[in-house]
Design an enzyme around this catalytic site. Structure first.
Site, PDB file in Angstrom:
ATOM      1  N   GLU A 197       0.828  -1.213   0.000  1.00  0.00           N
ATOM      2  CA  GLU A 197       0.000   0.000   0.000  1.00  0.00           C
ATOM      3  C   GLU A 197       0.863   1.265   0.000  1.00  0.00           C
ATOM      4  O   GLU A 197       0.619   2.216   0.741  1.00  0.00           O
ATOM      5  CB  GLU A 197      -0.955  -0.003   1.193  1.00  0.00           C
ATOM      6  CG  GLU A 197      -1.996  -1.110   1.139  1.00  0.00           C
ATOM      7  CD  GLU A 197      -3.042  -1.011   2.237  1.00  0.00           C
ATOM      8  OE1 GLU A 197      -4.231  -1.199   1.942  1.00  0.00           O
ATOM      9  OE2 GLU A 197      -2.648  -0.739   3.392  1.00  0.00           O
ATOM     10  N   GLU A 275      -7.151  -7.119  -0.817  1.00  0.00           N
ATOM     11  CA  GLU A 275      -7.605  -7.041   0.570  1.00  0.00           C
ATOM     12  C   GLU A 275      -9.095  -6.711   0.569  1.00  0.00           C
ATOM     13  O   GLU A 275      -9.482  -5.547   0.532  1.00  0.00           O
ATOM     14  CB  GLU A 275      -6.837  -5.985   1.370  1.00  0.00           C
ATOM     15  CG  GLU A 275      -5.397  -6.334   1.664  1.00  0.00           C
ATOM     16  CD  GLU A 275      -4.743  -5.347   2.624  1.00  0.00           C
ATOM     17  OE1 GLU A 275      -5.464  -4.475   3.183  1.00  0.00           O
ATOM     18  OE2 GLU A 275      -3.512  -5.426   2.815  1.00  0.00           O
TER      19      GLU A 275
END
Length: 652
Positions: A197, A275
């Protein structure tokens, strides 16, 4: 005679030749099989290819370091029985390399290779996320604290030369271990993540990301697919040229817009949500975060209908044992410490049992692919032992005790951080003699407190200061608190894990009394990682503090003279050795140990988590020991309770 010998010789040569040819044939067959093993991307047809055939994975996150090693197989089998064909896990640098001493840990909960072996045995492919930054609501996002000790000005997650050198050194140890497990080498790992991320990180350092891509590819080659993961709005800083990009999001009615964002950055290739959130993380002093099952399965169905691959984060959350829980910063409330449980409202609960959410997810998956012929295990029985009565053993502020379980004190003109004395977590005690002139009341102010301080004057608790609650000044009324010696016990509540910064712990600024800065401190580090010594000392000193406390106030249980160690023993028959939960109702704030295992932090005063999970692997038949280091208060009967049901939503 010579003819017989000659014939025997040629026979031996013939047999050896046949064996060599057979061996070469076997090796060629193995090589042929490995050459056929390939996981790759067909960009033109928007799909993955597994050994040349179109493939879609439905995966779940399970971090090996959040559950006892002995429990891994059953959890993986439950995932496979749900219909998953892959498991995703982070690799936590700090777990394997906790000290800057060149030594690495690969056993117990750190046995990564065993986890990968089990995944393959349970017919699960693996998505590996080695970081080096993982977030994961872990202390410092999985980075080892000693990076801050060794390089106080290090710029994490950038092209900083010190940072790169340490990552390269770590990868030089880690990556050769995982290479045999890459899919192209016969193992289960089909994908390896580059960073984590990164698009959400303020640095947006493309040069660093390209370096990390090359450093990872050096070990992975074409034996697995490299990928990145980012929120749909953060792809510009998170994606890397030549690396497959994926996104993450939770239940939503707007997934078409998320896919559109991905397509703007990556026009072709399979769609992936790396995710997908069936739950969410929780901080102390807030409600447990829950996500409605109906919303979870509705969006999951939409994802699968779009032919996308998906990883459910978390499928099994587990526990932040010890001092591994991290913290977040930057929200409305500022610094927020993560709770010990990582239940995450996940499909498998903290003990690894299937929930109704798991069954609903399995039913949804079954609409799109065949389920394996496996039965989901029923929830295992839990121990409901009842109350265990503890006795106070001693105060941490006792000079004798400090000499036994804390580090040697250091002298410093100004306060020093945990990292400056090479300490990861636990407590640090700052001591000083107070000046003679005082105003009444006086104002004691700590600048840059990280994170929570209990203040004592002559061993009497005066009050508490808190980074989390933005309280840095304490009013002292000298009529109530006459004394000369100031002691400040500072607790680390976990380093920031998201948008990770150089989150040093302790007192980072000055301490002033009535605006006069105090100098010349004695600093004692108590990392609380020497659990065997704590166990031995609490066993020896069975009456020291208890008698002192009883003389002062027999009917009450108070913690006013420093953090206090409490201890009890309880016996279990073999059939009683099962998972249980330690109910800390009535206690204040502290750390719990069972049989030498640090269960983590408890804080039932604010919650929402009230119970600490105790895996059966931490218990034994015969005598068991529970120790609490309590900072603030204790119930009058000095008891904890071992119960069969967790309390994660407060005392409801």
């Amino acid at each position: 005679m010579w003819k017989i010998l000659i014939l025997a010789f040629f026979h031996i040569v013939l047999v050896k030749s046949q064996l060599i040819l057979q061996s070469q044939s076997d090796n060629l067959e193995v090589l042929s099989e490995l050459n056929e093993r390939k996981f790759e991307i067909d960009y033109d047809n928007n799909t993955f290819l597994l050994d040349g055939r179109p493939f879609r994975y439905v995966s779940g996150s399970f971090h090996y370091f959040r559950a006892p090693r002995e429990s891994w197989r059953q959890k993986l089998r439950t995932m496979r029985a749900t219909g998953l064909n892959a498991v995703s896990t982070y690799v936590e640098w700090s777990l394997h390399n906790p000290k800057n001493n060149g030594q690495y840990i690969w056993d117990g909960m750190a046995d990564l290779e065993h986890f990968l072996d089990l995944a393959q045995q349970e017919d699960l492919l693996v998505i590996l996320r080695p970081g080096p930054y993982i977030c994961a609501e872990r202390d410092m996002g999985g980075f080892p604290y000693w990076l801050l000790t060794k390089y106080p000005h290090i710029q994490l997650r950038t092209y900083d030369s010190d940072y790169k050198a340490e990552v390269a050194k770590w990868y030089g140890v880690l990556m050769p271990k995982i290479q045999p497990y890459l899919y192209g080498n016969g193992g289960p790992i089909i994908m390896v993540q580059v960073e984590n991320e990164y698009g959400s990180f303020r640095a947006c350092d493309h040069k660093y990301m390209a370096w990390l891509r090359d450093e990872t590819e050096k070990y992975v080659g074409d034996k697995a697919v490299l990928f990145t993961t980012d929120g749909p709005a953060y792809l510009s800083c998170g994606s890397i040229e030549g690396v497959f990009a994926t996104i993450d999001f939770g239940p939503s009615k707007n997934i078409d817009s998320y896919w559109s964002n991905l397509r703007r950055h990556q026009p072709k290739g399979p769609l992936v949500n790396s995710e997908y959130y069936p739950g969410w993380l929780t901080h102390w002093q807030e409600s447990m975060q829950r996500v409605d099952t109906e919303r979870v399965v509705k969006t999951l169905e939409d994802i699968l209908r779009d032919q996308a691959s998906v990883n459910i984060y978390m499928f099994f959350g587990g526990t932040n044992f010890g001092f591994t829980a991290g913290a977040n910063d930057g929200g409305i409330g500022g610094f927020q410490a993560d709770v010990t449980s990582y239940d995450y409202d996940a499909p498998m609960d903290e003990a690894g049992d299937a929930t109704p959410k798991l069954l609903a997810i399995r039913d949804t998956i079954s609409k799109f692919q065949a389920l394996p012929n496996l039965t989901i295990p029923v929830p295992a029985p839990k121990l409901n032992y009842g109350k265990v009565y503890l006795t106070p053993r001693f105060s941490l502020l006792s000079r004798h005790v400090r000499q036994q379980i804390c580090r040697p004190a250091v002298k410093s003109k100004t306060p020093v951080s945990f990292e400056e004395i090479d300490q990861n977590s636990g407590l640090v005690i700052y001591e000083i003699l107070l000046p003679g002139m005082k105003r009444d009341p006086s104002a004691l102010t700590i600048e840059k407190l990280r994170d929570r301080a209990i203040v004592y004057i002559d061993r009497q608790m005066v009050g508490i200061l808190s980074r989390e609650n933005k309280i840095d000044t304490l009013s002292i009324n000298w009529a109530n608190w006459p004394g000369e010696k100031l002691e400040i016990v500072v607790e680390s509540q976990g380093r920031i894990n998201y948008n990770v910064a150089n989150d040093f712990k302790g007192i980072l600024g000055s301490v002033s009394l009535d605006f006069n800065v105090l100098f010349n401190w004695t600093v004692t580090g108590c990392p609380l990682d020497n659990i065997e010594e704590i166990q031995e000392l609490t066993k020896k000193m069975s009456n020291f503090y208890r008698d002192q406390m009883d003389r002062v106030d027999p009917p009450k249980c108070t913690v006013r003279n420093g953090p206090v160690f409490f201890r009890a023993e309880f016996n279990l028959a073999q059939e009683q050795v099962m998972d249980t939960y330690l109910d800390t109702t009535g206690w204040g704030k502290g750390v719990a140990f069972v049989n030498g295992y640090n269960l983590g932090r408890y804080w039932p005063t604010v919650g929402p988590q009230i119970t600490l999970y105790v895996p059966k692997e931490f218990l034994k038949s015969g005598e068991n020991t529970v120790i609490l280091l309590e900072y603030e208060r204790c119930p009058d009967d000095r008891s904890i309770e071992l119960v069969s049901t967790p309390k994660l939503d407060g005392n409801q």
